[in-house]
Design a protein around this motif. Structure first.
Motif, mmCIF file in Angstrom:
data_model
loop_
_atom_site.group_PDB
_atom_site.id
_atom_site.type_symbol
_atom_site.label_atom_id
_atom_site.label_comp_id
_atom_site.label_asym_id
_atom_site.label_seq_id
_atom_site.Cartn_x
_atom_site.Cartn_y
_atom_site.Cartn_z
ATOM 1 N N ILE A 126 -6.935 5.373 -8.432
ATOM 2 C CA ILE A 126 -5.502 5.126 -8.328
ATOM 3 C C ILE A 126 -5.520 5.797 -6.652
ATOM 4 C CG2 ILE A 126 -5.255 7.583 -9.018
ATOM 5 C CD1 ILE A 126 -2.353 6.880 -9.858
ATOM 6 N N ILE A 127 -4.609 4.534 -5.920
ATOM 7 C CA ILE A 127 -4.629 4.985 -4.648
ATOM 8 C C ILE A 127 -4.031 6.330 -4.186
ATOM 9 C CG2 ILE A 127 -2.388 3.889 -4.166
ATOM 10 C CD1 ILE A 127 -3.210 2.953 -1.532
ATOM 11 N N GLY A 128 -4.664 7.260 -3.259
ATOM 12 C CA GLY A 128 -4.138 8.618 -2.905
ATOM 13 C C GLY A 128 -2.855 8.395 -2.043
ATOM 14 N N LYS A 129 -2.242 9.420 -2.082
ATOM 15 C CA LYS A 129 -0.767 9.717 -1.335
ATOM 16 C C LYS A 129 -1.032 9.234 0.213
ATOM 17 C CE LYS A 129 1.389 12.841 -4.368
ATOM 18 N NZ LYS A 129 1.887 14.170 -4.460
ATOM 19 N N ALA A 130 -1.931 9.714 0.973
ATOM 20 C CA ALA A 130 -2.246 9.187 2.344
ATOM 21 C C ALA A 130 -2.471 7.894 2.628
ATOM 22 C CB ALA A 130 -3.337 10.049 2.831
ATOM 23 N N ASN A 131 -3.324 7.516 1.588
ATOM 24 C CA ASN A 131 -3.537 5.823 1.861
ATOM 25 C C ASN A 131 -2.468 5.027 1.283
ATOM 26 O OD1 ASN A 131 -6.260 6.040 3.044
ATOM 27 N ND2 ASN A 131 -7.152 5.922 0.833
ATOM 28 N N LYS A 132 -1.732 5.532 0.545
ATOM 29 C CA LYS A 132 -0.383 4.745 0.117
ATOM 30 C C LYS A 132 0.481 4.728 1.267
ATOM 31 C CE LYS A 132 2.427 4.391 -4.015
ATOM 32 N NZ LYS A 132 2.722 4.695 -5.473
ATOM 33 N N TYR A 133 0.651 5.876 2.080
ATOM 34 C CA TYR A 133 1.681 5.756 3.195
ATOM 35 C C TYR A 133 0.924 4.940 4.345
ATOM 36 C CZ TYR A 133 4.002 9.647 0.674
ATOM 37 O OH TYR A 133 4.629 10.183 -0.256
#
Length: 363
Positions: A126-133
């Motif tokens: 599941i994509i992490g928050k930092a990478n999602k942003y």
């Protein structure tokens, strides 16, 4: 001789981010790249044993507990972006890799402002928050597996499946090194600091219970230095064969000695164990962000590469698993057979091809 291509690898502060970053850095260093690493104080301890230059940035997640903590974390992030901005102007890298974690965020945002191309890598499912942003600004997102969740379909053209960025020596490890001793289960216990505390409290009692029932065990247990004495005393008192060791980047030296591992469910560690052909029992960290460790463990369980036990069930279910494995050695053999069908041997070739395409575009 061609001039080396300047690159920066930005990593979050946990082993799950730093270790793939170091693996990538070593690979690039063998190629036509010079590599610097950016992390925070948490990540420094992982990098200091290696020969790469490390730039330490203060970092913070967005803390929404209250207005004061929110403003404080926001100011810290803005400060880190500003420092990153000047760092990039001075160093002028050609390419940046963001390996996930909030410590990788400021340098990648500064790169976007300066129009320096950057890639992000996500090894969890599941994509992490930092990478999602960061994804809207990234050139590409490199992923370990196509079953990843959380990436919006509008970014599908940015997604490239490359595999797990694990150590080359593990990818190339012979699948036939280990011969299982049917009269003994040799167990490797791995995990971060939180796992060390949990495992040190629960597992010795489980192993004593198994030993009292006539199950012969050899234990290799990773722990915190302050746990060494208590664990050694417990195992010695209860006549259990155990080797205690502390955290190191070289846990693979134990891989040829064991036929089972008990581990947290970080993506890189599960990939290493699978590539090394070691059956494992995966115990997800209950507090992992977005429950990503459970998703990792569930994926490997579905593939029949290992077993999954949730922490709340660990004591009861682990005793059952060990009894079953001791009574029926074919359980581990079936897992090993399944694992042999999987390999991340192409991961570095895949990375090289991505870089070639990007560098060719720039030229």
């Amino acid at each position: 001789m061609n001039k080396k291509i300047k690159s920066i690898i930005a990593v979050g502060g946990t082993g799950g981010h730093v270790i793939p970053g170091l693996n990538l850095a070593k690979h690039l260093n063998e190629k036509n790249f010079s590599v610097d690493i950016v992390s925070d104080k948490r990540g420094e301890k992982y990098v200091k044993e290696n020969y790469f230059k490390v730039f330490i940035l203060p970092s913070s997640p967005v803390n929404t507990k209250n207005i004061l903590t929110f403003l404080s974390s926001l100011l810290m992030i803005l400060y880190s972006i500003l420092r990153s901005f000047f760092f990039l102007i001075i160093n002028r890298p050609k390419i940046i890799f963001g390996m996930g974690g909030y410590a990788s965020f400021p340098i990648c945002i500064a790169a976007s402002i300066l129009r320096i191309k950057f890639l992000i890598y996500e090894n969890n499912l599941i994509i992490g928050k930092a990478n999602k942003y960061l994804l809207p600004f990234a050139e590409k997102i490199l992923i370990s597996n196509k079953e990843i969740e959380g990436i919006h379909h509008k970014y599908k053209d940015k997604v490239i499946e490359i595999g797990n960025v694990i150590k080359k020596e593990i990818i190339n490890m012979s699948k036939d090194l280990k011969q299982n001793n049917k009269q003994k289960i040799s167990i490797l216990i791995l995990g971060g600091s939180q796992a060390a505390k949990t495992f040190a409290n629960i597992l010795p009692l489980v192993f004593k219970n198994c030993s009292d029932k006539g199950i012969v065990l050899k234990i290799y247990q990773q722990c915190l230095p302050e746990q060494n004495e208590d664990l050694n005393q417990f195992y010695k008192k209860n006549h259990l064969d155990c080797h205690i060791f502390n955290f190191s980047n070289n846990v693979s030296e134990y891989f040829s000695k064991v036929n089972l591992a008990i581990t947290r469910s970080g993506s890189s560690m599960l990939a290493e164990l699978t590539n090394a052909n070691i059956p494992f029992i995966s115990v997800p960290l209950p507090s992992s962000a977005d429950n990503h460790q459970f998703k990792n463990a569930r994926f490997y369980e579905r593939k029949k590469f290992g077993f999954l036990i949730q922490e709340k069930d660990l004591k009861e279910k682990l005793i059952y698993f060990i009894k079953e494995i001791y009574a029926n050695n074919s359980i581990l053999e079936k897992i090993k057979k399944n694992q042999r069908q999987y390999s991340d041997k192409n991961v570095y070739n895949n990375i090289d091809q991505v870089l070639k395409n990007i560098i060719d575009e720039k030229n």
